[in-house]
Write a protein that holds these residues in place. Structure first.
Motif: not given
Length: 267
Positions: A95-112
């Motif tokens: 069956a179709p999967s649950d959705p997974v959200k992807l965020e693409v940010h702009v900047g020098w640093l990103l907290l993951q």
């Protein structure tokens, strides 16, 4: 309209619906695991699910729109802001999967963060990710504006056992070249997951509420099995009603005289 279908056709429809409900959901995995990335990062979304023999074609949806991708891996070589959104996949036997959200940010640093909602007692893991892996030094992690951890070289920040007081807004800061750069803030929430269950006002030690819910769920049959039984009962009732209705009509329209059947003209 469904009343006009013969019982066998209805049975096939219900059986098909039951088989569809029995299919396990596909699962989307991210590689690397982060759902927050910077522009120009590479990301691979992998679809995990059952496939028919000699058919590994996969359906992919991005923000609800079916894409042209048909492989089990959805590779984004140079992520852009427009690649942000929800991704779903489906294999031939899932069956179709649950959705997974992807965020693409702009900047020098990103907290993951590995996850943004953490059960108490589980670890909190944070990464201060730099654009195109540019070297970063004198990295510091902050919670609610207060410094929590300092590294001369860029390193991940790990809290081995999360407590409720570890909830809050986190960001990181570091030196890139001659510039002092900071990431956007991310909200981390710690929840108390191992609450003791109560039955009749009495607390059951060592049993969590989640375990109670899981036990109750396993006790009752899945909804599609209940639906199947109800439809089968309905079909039996319809067939029985039709049988007696036909018999009644025959008795009203036929007159038996001297062992012969004569038909009376209806008024």
């Amino acid at each position: 309209m469904w009343q006009l279908l013969p019982p066998a056709a209805l049975l096939l429809l219900v059986s098909a619906d039951t088989r569809a409900a029995d299919l396990s959901k596909a699962v989307v995995r991210l590689d690397p695991q982060w759902d927050r990335v910077l522009k120009n990062d590479s990301v691979t979304l992998m679809c995990k699910g059952a496939y028919p023999v000699e058919d590994n074609s996969t359906k992919w949806w991005h923000n609800g729109t079916l894409t042209s991708k048909q492989t089990s891996s959805y590779f984004i070589a140079d992520a852009q802001v427009e690649d942000s959104g929800e991704y779903k996949c489906q294999t031939g036997l899932s069956a179709p999967s649950d959705p997974v959200k992807l965020e693409v940010h702009v900047g020098w640093l990103l907290l993951q963060p590995t996850q943004r909602v953490v059960n108490a007692g589980e670890p909190i893991e944070l990464k201060c990710h730099s654009w195109k892996k540019t070297p970063v030094v004198k990295v510091q992690y902050f919670q609610n504006g207060r410094g929590k951890k300092y590294f001369h070289q860029n390193s991940d920040f790990r809290i081995p056992e999360a407590k409720l007081e570890h909830s809050g807004s986190y960001f990181c800061r570091g030196i890139i070249g001659t510039k002092n750069e900071s990431s956007e803030s991310v909200q981390i929430t710690v929840v108390q997951g191992n609450w003791n269950a109560k039955v009749g006002g009495q607390e059951i030690p060592g049993v969590t509420g989640g375990e109670i819910l899981q036990t109750v769920s396993s006790f009752f049959p899945p909804w599609h099995q209940i639906t199947f039984c109800l439809v089968m009962g309905l079909l039996f009732a319809v067939d029985t009603g039709l049988y007696f209705s036909v018999q009644r009509d025959l008795r009203n329209s036929e007159e038996w005289r001297d062992g012969k059947v004569t038909w009376s003209k209806g008024l």
